[in-house]
Design a protein around this motif. Structure first.
Motif, mmCIF file in Angstrom:
data_model
loop_
_atom_site.group_PDB
_atom_site.id
_atom_site.type_symbol
_atom_site.label_atom_id
_atom_site.label_comp_id
_atom_site.label_asym_id
_atom_site.label_seq_id
_atom_site.Cartn_x
_atom_site.Cartn_y
_atom_site.Cartn_z
ATOM 1 N N LYS A 42 -0.021 -4.966 0.272
ATOM 2 C CA LYS A 42 -0.453 -3.730 -0.380
ATOM 3 C C LYS A 42 -1.827 -3.290 0.120
ATOM 4 C CE LYS A 42 2.141 -4.371 -4.682
ATOM 5 N NZ LYS A 42 2.071 -4.547 -6.154
ATOM 6 N N ILE A 43 -2.741 -4.237 0.236
ATOM 7 C CA ILE A 43 -4.084 -3.910 0.736
ATOM 8 C C ILE A 43 -3.998 -3.397 2.171
ATOM 9 C CG2 ILE A 43 -6.318 -4.896 1.367
ATOM 10 C CD1 ILE A 43 -5.982 -6.827 -1.014
ATOM 11 N N LEU A 44 -3.184 -4.086 2.989
ATOM 12 C CA LEU A 44 -3.038 -3.696 4.394
ATOM 13 C C LEU A 44 -2.532 -2.260 4.513
ATOM 14 C CD1 LEU A 44 -3.029 -4.499 7.398
ATOM 15 C CD2 LEU A 44 -0.679 -5.306 7.078
ATOM 16 N N TYR A 45 -1.477 -1.924 3.749
ATOM 17 C CA TYR A 45 -0.919 -0.567 3.844
ATOM 18 C C TYR A 45 -1.832 0.459 3.165
ATOM 19 C CZ TYR A 45 3.449 -1.758 6.102
ATOM 20 O OH TYR A 45 4.375 -2.143 7.031
ATOM 21 N N GLY A 46 -2.579 0.048 2.140
ATOM 22 C CA GLY A 46 -3.549 0.963 1.547
ATOM 23 C C GLY A 46 -4.601 1.376 2.554
ATOM 24 N N VAL A 47 -5.096 0.407 3.322
ATOM 25 C CA VAL A 47 -6.073 0.690 4.373
ATOM 26 C C VAL A 47 -5.440 1.525 5.488
ATOM 27 C CG1 VAL A 47 -7.527 -0.368 6.151
ATOM 28 C CG2 VAL A 47 -7.422 -1.381 3.863
ATOM 29 N N PHE A 48 -4.195 1.167 5.840
ATOM 30 C CA PHE A 48 -3.478 1.881 6.901
ATOM 31 C C PHE A 48 -3.324 3.364 6.566
ATOM 32 C CE2 PHE A 48 0.758 3.398 8.293
ATOM 33 C CZ PHE A 48 0.555 3.422 9.656
ATOM 34 N N TRP A 49 -2.841 3.659 5.366
ATOM 35 C CA TRP A 49 -2.665 5.063 4.964
ATOM 36 C C TRP A 49 -4.018 5.763 4.831
ATOM 37 C CZ3 TRP A 49 1.863 7.151 5.576
ATOM 38 C CH2 TRP A 49 3.030 6.417 5.356
ATOM 39 N N ILE A 73 -1.409 14.504 3.144
ATOM 40 C CA ILE A 73 -0.055 14.031 3.456
ATOM 41 C C ILE A 73 0.016 12.499 3.456
ATOM 42 C CG2 ILE A 73 1.778 13.977 5.180
ATOM 43 C CD1 ILE A 73 1.047 16.807 5.960
ATOM 44 N N PRO A 74 -0.765 11.776 4.284
ATOM 45 C CA PRO A 74 -0.674 10.309 4.252
ATOM 46 C C PRO A 74 -1.142 9.709 2.935
ATOM 47 C CG PRO A 74 -2.477 10.991 5.674
ATOM 48 C CD PRO A 74 -1.718 12.234 5.335
ATOM 49 N N VAL A 75 -2.157 10.330 2.300
ATOM 50 C CA VAL A 75 -2.654 9.783 1.037
ATOM 51 C C VAL A 75 -1.591 9.899 -0.050
ATOM 52 C CG1 VAL A 75 -4.361 10.070 -0.783
ATOM 53 C CG2 VAL A 75 -5.063 10.188 1.613
ATOM 54 N N LEU A 76 -0.969 11.060 -0.161
ATOM 55 C CA LEU A 76 0.083 11.254 -1.161
ATOM 56 C C LEU A 76 1.284 10.346 -0.874
ATOM 57 C CD1 LEU A 76 1.111 12.809 -3.637
ATOM 58 C CD2 LEU A 76 1.919 14.605 -2.091
ATOM 59 N N LEU A 77 1.648 10.241 0.410
ATOM 60 C CA LEU A 77 2.779 9.381 0.790
ATOM 61 C C LEU A 77 2.501 7.916 0.480
ATOM 62 C CD1 LEU A 77 3.761 10.987 4.207
ATOM 63 C CD2 LEU A 77 5.163 10.947 2.138
ATOM 64 N N SER A 78 1.241 7.504 0.643
ATOM 65 C CA SER A 78 0.912 6.097 0.378
ATOM 66 C C SER A 78 1.235 5.721 -1.060
ATOM 67 C CB SER A 78 -0.568 5.846 0.672
ATOM 68 O OG SER A 78 -1.400 6.494 -0.287
ATOM 69 N N GLY A 79 0.938 6.632 -1.994
ATOM 70 C CA GLY A 79 1.252 6.352 -3.392
ATOM 71 C C GLY A 79 2.738 6.445 -3.687
ATOM 72 N N ILE A 80 3.415 7.450 -3.115
ATOM 73 C CA ILE A 80 4.853 7.625 -3.357
ATOM 74 C C ILE A 80 5.640 6.422 -2.854
ATOM 75 C CG2 ILE A 80 6.873 8.981 -2.702
ATOM 76 C CD1 ILE A 80 5.083 11.453 -2.768
ATOM 77 N N ILE A 81 5.234 5.860 -1.722
ATOM 78 C CA ILE A 81 5.965 4.727 -1.136
ATOM 79 C C ILE A 81 5.470 3.395 -1.690
ATOM 80 C CG2 ILE A 81 6.480 3.508 1.011
ATOM 81 C CD1 ILE A 81 6.212 6.216 2.442
ATOM 82 N N GLY A 82 4.144 3.261 -1.841
ATOM 83 C CA GLY A 82 3.574 1.958 -2.189
ATOM 84 C C GLY A 82 3.183 1.762 -3.624
#
Length: 563
Positions: A42-49, A73-82
């Motif tokens: 989760k931390i890794l993908y949070g940083v990635f997005w 776009i990436p910020v909103l997608l990060s929450g929708i997916i993660g």
């Protein structure tokens, strides 16, 4: 406005290409489907997005004290997916960069930084809602519009001077709102394909597990052995694409097919630590690397494994294992398949144990029935024979022969089926002894249809005849009549045993069969259970006080040569 829209379209094109590429990646598929859900992931993908959000800011177009960009776009997608944590983390990274680090667009730096964090939070808390939707991309588009509207509102609320902020919003509102929302929707469209593929794979795995279970049921009902394990492993190996399939008991490998069979041999000790862990904990184990698998053999290539314990009465008695030679190759459908197979196999093994216990009980009861020559019957029969030795030696000799038939039937080996002729000979011997004891009491009429060459379970008829004599006629005042009729009706053979003895009240009939062991022994209950177990037929009893009892049952007709 046109140049601004072209810039958004260029970034939108990059996002679409990125979505197409990343949606094919195995590691990203596992992330989307929740197979990798640890905190470090989760931390890794949070940083990635968040870094993608930073990149979108850097690629933005400066305009009137602001920056027209696709950061949401990436910020909103990060929450929708993660989920909320990933969305908030990426929003904070991209938002703080816009607010404190990015050089330019000072008019909206603070408001856009705040709106970016809000976008991540909104995306995170939208995940559950969107996960329940069949078309995530459709709802994602409207959430994207909502987030952009909130961003424009925050710019008007927090940016100063207001006139410049209002002028900026008028320029960027339509292209930024529509095209960024479209980017969210298009990215989610590709993500939807991952979910659809996963659901289709799960459906295929469910069908495959039922197919394997149907083919393996006849083997596992016999218990867990090298023969049954090998047969089941061959079925799984043939119908799936796993590199190796193995089944163990608690100590040794019972069967291993595929890669590694040169050292994972049948009868050899268990090699892998994951197998021992599954047996010890009773929990599913999986490994995604050669080291995690834990095989110490130098040439072993088994790099991914799922180990499912096989249980009987909640106690592990073995394991089912599937292997792949590539690391990180086990996915969610694989886990669901093997987990389902483990549950089905455990159920089959438990049913096999129950059937074996039931079979052993039935054999024990049959042996008990055959050996149930009660002392008083033997004593009375010998008394009757002794009394005839002086008055009618020939008849005494005949009764001795009949008694030998009864005794021989009690000591012979238990067989699942005997001929109708043998069963009738036993009944005839028993009745001849009873008639000698009560010459004026018992009258027997036996009618058997000619040419019946039937085979039937032993002692399926004699206990009913004995019950009629002992509990019906012997307790009656005066003589009694016993009738036995056996005839074919279509594809069935109908057995009828009737007497005009004392009969039974309606209520005690069931009790006589199921609980009254003192009076009827285990004979009637055994007959009833075997009829149900072997033929799925009921034992019909009609009785009334002082009128007698009528017992009927039928079994399918099979000639001796057909058995």
């Amino acid at each position: 406005m046109l140049a601004l829209s072209i810039g958004f379209l260029e970034r939108l094109g990059l996002i679409v290409v990125f979505a197409l590429l990343i949606s094919r990646a195995v590691f990203f598929k596992k992330y989307v489907t929740g197979e990798t859900d640890s905190w470090w992931v989760k931390i890794l993908y949070g940083v990635f997005w968040g870094l993608l959000g930073v990149l979108m800011t850097l690629m933005g177009t400066p305009i009137s004290g602001g920056v027209a960009n696709s950061r949401t776009i990436p910020v909103l997608l990060s929450g929708i997916i993660g989920g909320p944590f990933v969305g908030t983390l990426s929003g904070v990274i991209a938002g703080l960069h816009r607010m404190l680090i990015f050089d330019g667009g000072d008019l909206t730096a603070f408001s856009c930084g705040v709106s970016t964090i809000v976008a991540g939070i909104i995306g995170g808390y939208s995940k559950k809602r969107l996960d329940a939707k069949p078309r995530r991309y459709y709802d994602g588009f409207f959430i994207g519009i909502l987030v952009e509207v909130i961003q424009m509102g925050l710019i008007l609320l927090l940016a100063s001077p207001f006139d410049e902020a209002f002028a900026l919003v008028k320029i960027i509102f339509l292209p930024m709102t529509f095209l960024n929302a479209l980017g969210v929707g298009m990215f989610l469209y590709f993500i939807q394909q991952i979910y659809d593929e996963n659901e289709n794979a799960s459906a295929r795995m469910a069908h495959l597990s039922l197919q394997i279970a149907n083919l393996s049921v006849s083997y596992l009902r016999k218990g867990l052995s090298q023969a049954s394990a090998k047969a089941v492993s061959e079925i799984i190996f043939k119908l799936t694409q796993y590199d190796a399939v193995a089944i163990t008991d608690t100590d040794v490998i019972l069967a291993h097919l595929g890669a590694g069979e040169d050292h994972h041999q049948s009868g050899s000790p268990i090699w892998t630590q994951k197998t021992r862990d599954a047996l010890q904990t009773g929990l599913i184990q999986q490994a995604q690397s050669l080291k995690e698998v834990g095989c110490n053999h130098e040439s072993c290539q088994l790099s991914s494994v799922i180990v499912v314990p096989l249980k009987v009465n909640e106690r592990p008695i073995g394991t089912l294992k599937v292997y792949k030679t590539k690391p990180n190759a086990i996915n969610k459908p694989d886990i669901e398949l093997v987990k389902g197979l483990g549950t089905l196999f455990s159920t089959q093994l438990e049913l096999g144990v129950i059937e074996k216990q039931k079979e052993m009980r039935a054999k024990a009861e049959l042996v008990a029935l055959r050996a149930q020559i009660k002392p008083h019957f033997l004593f009375n029969a010998l008394n009757a024979i002794m009394s005839l030795t002086r008055t009618d030696p020939d008849k005494a000799r005949t009764l001795l022969q009949e008694l030998s038939v009864v005794l021989r039937n009690g000591f012979k080996n238990s067989e699942p089926f005997i001929s109708l002729e043998d069963e009738l000979r036993f009944i005839d011997a028993y009745l001849n002894i009873e008639k000698a004891r009560f010459p004026d009491k018992l009258n027997v009429e036996m009618t058997v249809e000619d040419a019946l060459t039937l085979k039937l379970p032993p002692l399926i008829l004699q206990p009913l005849v004995e019950n009629a004599v002992k509990h019906g006629i012997q307790k009656k005042q005066g003589p009694g009549h016993l009738r036995v009729e056996i005839k074919r009706e279509g594809e069935e053979v109908l057995f009828t045993i009737s007497d005009d003895g004392v009969g039974m009240p309606e209520v005690p009939v069931k009790a006589t069969i199921e609980t009254d062991y003192e009076s009827s022994g285990i004979g009637l209950l055994n007959v009833k259970e075997r009829l149900l177990s072997i033929y799925r037929r009921e034992l019909s009893i009609i009785s009334a006080p002082n009128e007698g009892t009528l017992i009927k049952f039928s079994i399918p007709y099979q000639r001796i040569e057909e058995n």
